[in-house]
Design an enzyme around this catalytic site. Structure first.
Site, PDB file in Angstrom:
ATOM      1  N   GLY A  76     -21.851  16.935 -11.283  1.00 24.45           N
ATOM      2  CA  GLY A  76     -21.878  15.538 -11.611  1.00 24.45           C
ATOM      3  C   GLY A  76     -23.411  15.883 -11.203  1.00 24.45           C
ATOM      4  O   GLY A  76     -23.729  16.323 -10.002  1.00 24.45           O
TER       5      GLY A  76
ATOM      6  N   GLY B 168      -6.889   0.728   3.524  1.00 22.37           N
ATOM      7  CA  GLY B 168      -8.630   1.120   3.883  1.00 22.37           C
ATOM      8  C   GLY B 168      -8.655   1.983   2.694  1.00 22.37           C
ATOM      9  O   GLY B 168      -9.626   1.930   2.717  1.00 22.37           O
TER      10      GLY B 168
ATOM     11  N   HIS C  55     -43.070  -5.181  15.227  1.00 20.69           N
ATOM     12  CA  HIS C  55     -43.118  -4.848  15.223  1.00 20.69           C
ATOM     13  C   HIS C  55     -43.221  -3.217  16.337  1.00 20.69           C
ATOM     14  O   HIS C  55     -43.009  -3.829  17.430  1.00 20.69           O
ATOM     15  CB  HIS C  55     -44.979  -4.792  14.528  1.00 20.69           C
ATOM     16  CG  HIS C  55     -45.605  -3.430  15.055  1.00 20.69           C
ATOM     17  ND1 HIS C  55     -45.894  -2.378  14.189  1.00 20.69           N
ATOM     18  CD2 HIS C  55     -46.359  -2.825  16.704  1.00 20.69           C
ATOM     19  CE1 HIS C  55     -46.683  -1.526  14.798  1.00 20.69           C
ATOM     20  NE2 HIS C  55     -46.831  -1.294  16.065  1.00 20.69           N
TER      21      HIS C  55
ATOM     22  N   GLY D 202     -17.155  11.100 -12.621  1.00 20.65           N
ATOM     23  CA  GLY D 202     -16.798   9.840 -12.635  1.00 20.65           C
ATOM     24  C   GLY D 202     -15.221  10.029 -12.175  1.00 20.65           C
ATOM     25  O   GLY D 202     -14.321  10.751 -12.131  1.00 20.65           O
TER      26      GLY D 202
ATOM     27  N   ASP E 268     -12.183  -1.296  -7.997  1.00 21.26           N
ATOM     28  CA  ASP E 268     -12.998  -0.253  -8.564  1.00 21.26           C
ATOM     29  C   ASP E 268     -12.246  -0.305  -9.965  1.00 21.26           C
ATOM     30  O   ASP E 268     -12.051  -0.046 -10.796  1.00 21.26           O
ATOM     31  CB  ASP E 268     -12.097   0.728  -7.709  1.00 21.26           C
ATOM     32  CG  ASP E 268     -13.595   1.732  -6.667  1.00 21.26           C
ATOM     33  OD1 ASP E 268     -14.906   0.576  -6.798  1.00 21.26           O
ATOM     34  OD2 ASP E 268     -13.925   2.589  -6.372  1.00 21.26           O
TER      35      ASP E 268
ATOM     36  N   GLU F  51       1.076  -1.267  -0.380  1.00 22.69           N
ATOM     37  CA  GLU F  51       0.189   0.075   0.327  1.00 22.69           C
ATOM     38  C   GLU F  51       0.964   1.009  -0.338  1.00 22.69           C
ATOM     39  O   GLU F  51       1.505   1.408   0.758  1.00 22.69           O
ATOM     40  CB  GLU F  51      -1.049  -0.040   1.331  1.00 22.69           C
ATOM     41  CG  GLU F  51      -1.615   1.215   1.568  1.00 22.69           C
ATOM     42  CD  GLU F  51      -2.555   1.946  -0.021  1.00 22.69           C
ATOM     43  OE1 GLU F  51      -3.420   0.971   0.007  1.00 22.69           O
ATOM     44  OE2 GLU F  51      -2.055   3.095  -0.426  1.00 22.69           O
TER      45      GLU F  51
ATOM     46  N   VAL G 269     -24.032   9.190  -7.149  1.00 24.29           N
ATOM     47  CA  VAL G 269     -24.542   9.169  -6.374  1.00 24.29           C
ATOM     48  C   VAL G 269     -23.638  10.265  -4.633  1.00 24.29           C
ATOM     49  O   VAL G 269     -24.230  10.508  -4.625  1.00 24.29           O
ATOM     50  CB  VAL G 269     -24.145   7.267  -6.065  1.00 24.29           C
ATOM     51  CG1 VAL G 269     -24.279   7.184  -4.163  1.00 24.29           C
ATOM     52  CG2 VAL G 269     -24.629   6.214  -6.535  1.00 24.29           C
TER      53      VAL G 269
HETATM   54  C1  LIG Z   1     -16.561  10.221  -2.046  1.00 23.64           C
HETATM   55  C2  LIG Z   1     -17.009   8.569  -2.110  1.00 23.64           C
HETATM   56  C3  LIG Z   1     -17.672   8.154  -1.144  1.00 23.64           C
HETATM   57  C4  LIG Z   1     -17.947   7.084  -1.558  1.00 23.64           C
HETATM   58  N1  LIG Z   1     -18.820   6.307  -0.553  1.00 23.64           N
HETATM   59  C5  LIG Z   1     -19.279   4.851  -0.995  1.00 23.64           C
HETATM   60  C6  LIG Z   1     -19.847   4.268  -0.218  1.00 23.64           C
HETATM   61  O1  LIG Z   1     -21.000   4.761   0.640  1.00 23.64           O
HETATM   62  N2  LIG Z   1     -20.059   2.708  -0.288  1.00 23.64           N
HETATM   63  C7  LIG Z   1     -19.715   2.560  -0.792  1.00 23.64           C
HETATM   64  O2  LIG Z   1     -19.786   1.288  -1.278  1.00 23.64           O
HETATM   65  N3  LIG Z   1     -18.448   2.714  -1.702  1.00 23.64           N
HETATM   66  C8  LIG Z   1     -18.442   4.033  -1.752  1.00 23.64           C
HETATM   67  N4  LIG Z   1     -17.464   4.542  -3.126  1.00 23.64           N
HETATM   68  C9  LIG Z   1     -16.327   3.777  -3.454  1.00 23.64           C
HETATM   69  C10 LIG Z   1     -15.792   3.228  -2.831  1.00 23.64           C
HETATM   70  O3  LIG Z   1     -14.828   4.295  -1.973  1.00 23.64           O
HETATM   71  C11 LIG Z   1     -14.381   2.529  -4.205  1.00 23.64           C
HETATM   72  O4  LIG Z   1     -14.857   1.338  -4.314  1.00 23.64           O
HETATM   73  C12 LIG Z   1     -13.539   1.380  -3.110  1.00 23.64           C
HETATM   74  O5  LIG Z   1     -12.881   1.789  -2.014  1.00 23.64           O
HETATM   75  C13 LIG Z   1     -12.860   0.388  -4.217  1.00 23.64           C
HETATM   76  O6  LIG Z   1     -12.549  -0.266  -3.014  1.00 23.64           O
HETATM   77  P1  LIG Z   1     -10.875  -0.370  -3.864  1.00 23.64           P
HETATM   78  O7  LIG Z   1     -10.408  -0.880  -3.075  1.00 23.64           O
HETATM   79  O8  LIG Z   1     -11.377  -1.232  -5.236  1.00 23.64           O
HETATM   80  O9  LIG Z   1      -9.796   0.422  -4.465  1.00 23.64           O
HETATM   81  P2  LIG Z   1      -9.225   2.032  -3.437  1.00 23.64           P
HETATM   82  O10 LIG Z   1      -9.686   2.007  -2.485  1.00 23.64           O
HETATM   83  O11 LIG Z   1      -9.220   2.976  -4.238  1.00 23.64           O
HETATM   84  O12 LIG Z   1      -8.375   1.537  -2.838  1.00 23.64           O
HETATM   85  C14 LIG Z   1      -6.623   1.279  -3.651  1.00 23.64           C
HETATM   86  C15 LIG Z   1      -5.657   1.412  -2.176  1.00 23.64           C
HETATM   87  O13 LIG Z   1      -4.465   1.429  -3.602  1.00 23.64           O
HETATM   88  C16 LIG Z   1      -3.321   1.653  -3.629  1.00 23.64           C
HETATM   89  N5  LIG Z   1      -2.565   2.158  -4.723  1.00 23.64           N
HETATM   90  C17 LIG Z   1      -2.755   2.357  -5.819  1.00 23.64           C
HETATM   91  N6  LIG Z   1      -1.638   2.119  -6.712  1.00 23.64           N
HETATM   92  C18 LIG Z   1      -1.010   0.953  -5.800  1.00 23.64           C
HETATM   93  C19 LIG Z   1       0.273   1.225  -5.546  1.00 23.64           C
HETATM   94  N7  LIG Z   1       0.866   1.446  -7.654  1.00 23.64           N
HETATM   95  N8  LIG Z   1       0.488   0.263  -5.086  1.00 23.64           N
HETATM   96  C20 LIG Z   1       0.883   0.555  -4.392  1.00 23.64           C
HETATM   97  N9  LIG Z   1      -0.894   0.232  -3.325  1.00 23.64           N
HETATM   98  C21 LIG Z   1      -0.980   1.377  -4.654  1.00 23.64           C
HETATM   99  C22 LIG Z   1      -4.189   2.749  -2.875  1.00 23.64           C
HETATM  100  O14 LIG Z   1      -3.315   3.990  -2.251  1.00 23.64           O
HETATM  101  C23 LIG Z   1      -5.578   2.952  -2.532  1.00 23.64           C
HETATM  102  O15 LIG Z   1      -5.048   2.817  -0.893  1.00 23.64           O
HETATM  103  C24 LIG Z   1     -17.025   6.082  -2.284  1.00 23.64           C
HETATM  104  C25 LIG Z   1     -15.893   7.222  -3.160  1.00 23.64           C
HETATM  105  C26 LIG Z   1     -16.089   8.535  -3.160  1.00 23.64           C
HETATM  106  C27 LIG Z   1     -14.766   8.748  -3.258  1.00 23.64           C
END
Ligand SMILES: Cc1cc2nc3c(=O)[nH]c(=O)nc-3n(C[C@H](O)[C@H](O)[C@H](O)COP(=O)(O)OP(=O)(O)OC[C@H]3O[C@@H](n4cnc5c(N)ncnc54)[C@H](O)[C@@H]3O)c2cc1C
Length: 457
Positions: free
Chosen positions: A180, A37, A436, A266, A304, A32, A183
């Protein structure tokens, strides 16, 4: 160092995959570069919900007389934004520490730094080379900054913010323009509007929340408008000039001014560090099958990064599937039953098909709707705005989708998720005794409505 599984990215996709692989007996490394997180814990799901709770408390205090509480001098009540941020930071810190603890307890080697993939079996972190049998990519996405004149300059000047910057801005602006209408945009509109910021939301298509059940999206849109949010649809953004957004709406040029402008248009997959792999991708992300396998053997992509659903719980579920496959157990993910939530006031939560989608797929559809205004708990709590819609197939009453608009809808949707997971019917839900008074009774009532009539409406 040689590992069974290396995971790149410690968000809700990556850290959950790491725990699962370790639980299955694997020697696991998690890399990371920023914060354990990921976006969810640090700049997404959790911080926004902490702030939305603050906003909700403020909102409830302002309507204290409705609950028979007198003596609150409303003109003295102020929003202390820095203190709200402090509470948010405390919550985030506690959860991130919890994830750190989980890494240790599960014997996962955590490498802090940028990971660069050399080939499917080797990853560099700083000057260390790590080796693995299987590689799980979970690097997430970053905000998309579209090619609109003036946008980069406004971003550099700090006028345009992404959600990450908004969550640490020093003070609340008087006026915010949100680019935008998805959500995240709607959640920020809810938050800022409730805290007294003048909000204008610019949406390109003809309605906000284009992926949400139409009647609910329209009801929420009207509710936001009634509460003072200016929602401009069919707005084609042409340029940013300082703190003005120039748009064309119905052929007419209009300009909107905000002290700050929130970019919520996006995201793009984080591919940095993955360039040496010839990964197949499309404009949403890395292409995977339902086992999270990419086109390269032994390499999985989750969360994502694969662009299927931009949701933390999907990232985690995909992490479990990828880790299981990496550890030799065949698992796949059923994408038909994915809940999605909007933390607006009231909330919206959905799973499965909408009425239109079900009809388009050839089902003989029955839809049952039940309003919150006919629910005892909702009235008792003074939270009677909203309704539930259950979409079922006529033949056996099989539940195809459930859509809830209600305070706490996001906590209630899991019942519908489990019903669908178990291939439940409306008969099952109606027969299941619901406690209820609870808001969850609306789902039972709507299920009764699929077969005949709700009891209390
Ligand atoms: C404002 C906001 C509100 C949101 N609210 C919700 C919600 O209520 N409910 C919900 O389900 N989703 C919500 N989301 C979406 C949710 O945050 C994402 O879907 C989720 O974080 C995706 O998880 P992930 O593990 O795929 O990626 P991420 O959480 O993006 O984690 C990726 C990690 O990889 C690390 N990384 C990247 N490249 C490298 C590398 N080369 N070497 C080492 N580390 C690296 C990054 O630092 C990061 O910590 C929200 C997003 C935003 C922006």
């Amino acid at each position: 160092m040689k590992y069974d599984v290396i995971i790149l990215g410690g968000g809700p996709g990556g850290y959950v995959a790491a725990i699962k692989a370790a639980q299955m007996g694997g020697k696991v490394a998690l890399i990371e570069k920023e914060a354990l997180g990921g976006v969810c814990l640090n700049w997404g799901c959790i911080p926004t919900k902490a702030l939305l709770k603050n906003a909700r408390v403020y909102h409830d205090i302002l309507r204290s007389e409705f609950y028979g509480i007198e003596g609150i001098e409303k003109d003295k009540i102020k929003v202390n934004w820095p203190q709200m941020l402090q509470r948010k930071d405390k919550v985030v810190k506690r959860l991130v520490m919890g994830v750190e603890g989980l890494m240790k307890k599960n014997g996962i080697d955590l490498y802090r730094g940028f990971g660069e993939v050399i080939d499917p079996q080797h990853v560099m972190v700083g000057n260390q080379q790590l080796e693995c049998s299987k590689l799980i990519l979970a690097t997430g996405t970053k905000p998309m900054i579209p090619n609109i004149p003036g946008i980069k300059e406004a971003y550099e000047e700090g006028i345009i913010l992404t959600s990450k910057e908004l969550l640490s801005m020093e003070r609340l602006p008087e006026a915010m323009v949100i680019l935008g209408g998805g959500v995240i945009a709607v959640e920020f509109a809810t938050l800022l509007n409730t805290l007294g910021v003048e909000v204008t939301l610019l949406q390109r298509s003809d309605r906000i929340l284009s992926g949400t059940e139409e009647e609910m999206a329209k009801t929420l849109s009207k509710h936001l408008t009634d509460n003072g949010v200016k929602i401009i649809t069919k707005a084609d953004i042409k340029a940013i000039e300082g703190n003005h957004v120039k748009v064309v709406v119905n052929g007419e040029e209009v300009s909107f001014k905000g002290d700050r402008i929130l970019l919520s248009l996006g995201t793009r997959p984080n591919m940095k560090g993955l360039e040496r792999l010839a990964l197949e991708s499309n404009n949403r992300g890395i292409i995977t099958n339902d086992k999270m396998e990419t086109n390269i053997e032994g390499v999985y992509a989750i969360g994502d990064l694969n662009g299927k659903y931009m949701l933390a719980h999907v990232a985690s579920a995909e992490g479990i599937v990828a880790a299981s496959n990496a550890m030799g157990k065949a698992e796949s993910l059923n994408y038909k039953i994915i809940p999605s939530c909007i933390y607006s006031f009231p909330e919206i939560a959905s799973v499965g098909l909408t009425e239109e989608e079900a009809r388009a797929q050839g089902y003989h559809v029955v839809v049952s709707k039940f309003p919150l205004s006919a629910n005892g708990k909702a009235l008792a709590e003074g939270e009677s705005m909203g309704f539930v819609k259950v979409v079922a197939d006529q033949k056996y009453g099989e539940i195809l989708g459930t859509h809830i608009m209600a305070v706490h809808a996001t906590d209630m949707i899991s019942e519908a998720v489990i019903s669908m997971e178990l291939e439940g019917t409306a008969h099952d839900v109606a027969r299941a005794i619901h406690p209820h008074p609870t808001l969850s009774e609306i789902v039972m009532e709507a299920a009764h409505g699929i077969m005949g009539k709700p009891i209390h409406f």
